[in-house]
Design a protein around this motif. Structure first.
Motif, mmCIF file in Angstrom:
data_model
loop_
_atom_site.group_PDB
_atom_site.id
_atom_site.type_symbol
_atom_site.label_atom_id
_atom_site.label_comp_id
_atom_site.label_asym_id
_atom_site.label_seq_id
_atom_site.Cartn_x
_atom_site.Cartn_y
_atom_site.Cartn_z
ATOM 1 N N ALA A 121 0.856 -1.184 0.000
ATOM 2 C CA ALA A 121 0.000 0.000 0.000
ATOM 3 C C ALA A 121 0.897 1.240 0.000
ATOM 4 N N PRO A 122 0.473 2.303 -0.657
ATOM 5 C CA PRO A 122 1.272 3.529 -0.611
ATOM 6 C C PRO A 122 1.396 4.034 0.832
ATOM 7 N N LEU A 123 2.473 4.689 1.106
ATOM 8 C CA LEU A 123 2.685 5.245 2.442
ATOM 9 C C LEU A 123 1.784 6.457 2.662
ATOM 10 N N PRO A 124 1.506 6.794 3.915
ATOM 11 C CA PRO A 124 0.745 8.016 4.197
ATOM 12 C C PRO A 124 1.534 9.249 3.709
ATOM 13 N N ALA A 136 8.295 13.226 4.530
ATOM 14 C CA ALA A 136 9.497 13.100 5.365
ATOM 15 C C ALA A 136 10.599 12.370 4.607
ATOM 16 N N GLY A 137 10.246 11.349 3.857
ATOM 17 C CA GLY A 137 11.231 10.619 3.065
ATOM 18 C C GLY A 137 11.854 11.496 1.991
ATOM 19 N N ALA A 138 11.039 12.332 1.349
ATOM 20 C CA ALA A 138 11.551 13.235 0.320
ATOM 21 C C ALA A 138 12.483 14.277 0.929
ATOM 22 N N TYR A 139 12.081 14.826 2.054
ATOM 23 C CA TYR A 139 12.913 15.834 2.715
ATOM 24 C C TYR A 139 14.218 15.220 3.211
ATOM 25 N N ASP A 140 14.136 13.997 3.715
ATOM 26 C CA ASP A 140 15.330 13.306 4.193
ATOM 27 C C ASP A 140 16.271 12.960 3.035
ATOM 28 N N VAL A 158 9.153 10.342 11.813
ATOM 29 C CA VAL A 158 9.099 9.977 13.230
ATOM 30 C C VAL A 158 7.624 9.926 13.612
ATOM 31 N N GLU A 159 7.221 8.792 14.147
ATOM 32 C CA GLU A 159 5.825 8.642 14.571
ATOM 33 C C GLU A 159 5.532 9.626 15.692
ATOM 34 N N ARG A 160 4.485 10.372 15.546
ATOM 35 C CA ARG A 160 4.092 11.360 16.555
ATOM 36 C C ARG A 160 2.787 10.913 17.213
#
Length: 195
Positions: free
Chosen positions: A31-34, A40-44, A160-162
């Motif tokens: 499934a696609p990520l939220p 966050a992945g793009a920024y990282d 990071v899970e919030r």
């Protein structure tokens, strides 16, 4: 030259950002990520901890430069351009894959650059820079992280899970309840009409 290097850095990072977004949206996975995880992945991908350390080093130099008077500016640039083209070009590159970036992509290379640079600027500018280094190092760890392994890597931008609810949960709940319970008025009160 720094504007061209900055533009090249952004363009070099676009590939990594696109790849991170593609991975997050990949339909072949379960499934696609939220969206927040994809962002966050793009920024990282654009700002890895190593890139952040290199950027922190450059930001310190820029802030020091902006605090200089005309004499300090002349001394700064005289020393900067007396360093080898590979070193100052690598400093301005600021992105893996750009020419001579390997001269700044590790804490050791940045430390060597700083020592070579400070040895080539006039004494009054060097003393000012040394004091700025001390002041910056006492206030935060950004600069020390960029030139020594003793403080670890800067935090990255990975997901990071919030907690689902943050802040003053009781006040937010009360506000939501009050909004639901309030009645809609057909006419806007005069106090809200601007003339």
């Amino acid at each position: 030259p720094s504007t061209g290097f900055s533009l090249a850095r952004v363009m070099m990072g676009a590939t990594d950002v696109c790849a991170a977004i593609h991975r997050g949206l990949d339909a072949s996975s379960s499934a696609p990520l939220p969206p927040d995880q994809i962002a966050a992945g793009a920024y990282d991908a654009m700002w890895t901890p190593e890139d952040i350390a290199q950027r922190n080093f450059a930001v310190f130099g820029g802030e020091f430069l902006m605090a200089q008077d005309v004499k300090g500016l002349r001394g700064f640039f005289d020393g900067f351009f007396r360093i080898s083209v590979e070193r100052w070009g690598g400093f301005l590159a600021g992105r893996p894959g750009l020419p001579n970036n390997n001269r700044h992509d590790s804490w050791l290379e940045r430390m060597v650059f700083g020592l070579v640079f400070i040895a080539r600027i006039p004494l009054p500018v060097a003393v000012g820079m040394f004091l700025a280094i001390v002041k910056s190092s006492l206030g935060a760890i950004d600069l020390p992280q960029s030139v020594t392994p003793l403080f670890g890597d800067p935090d990255g931008y990975g997901f990071v899970e919030r907690p689902a609810e943050r802040g003053d949960v009781a006040a937010k709940s009360e506000g939501r309840r009050m909004i639901k319970e309030s009645e809609v008025e057909e006419e806007v009160p005069d106090a809200f009409i601007r003339g």
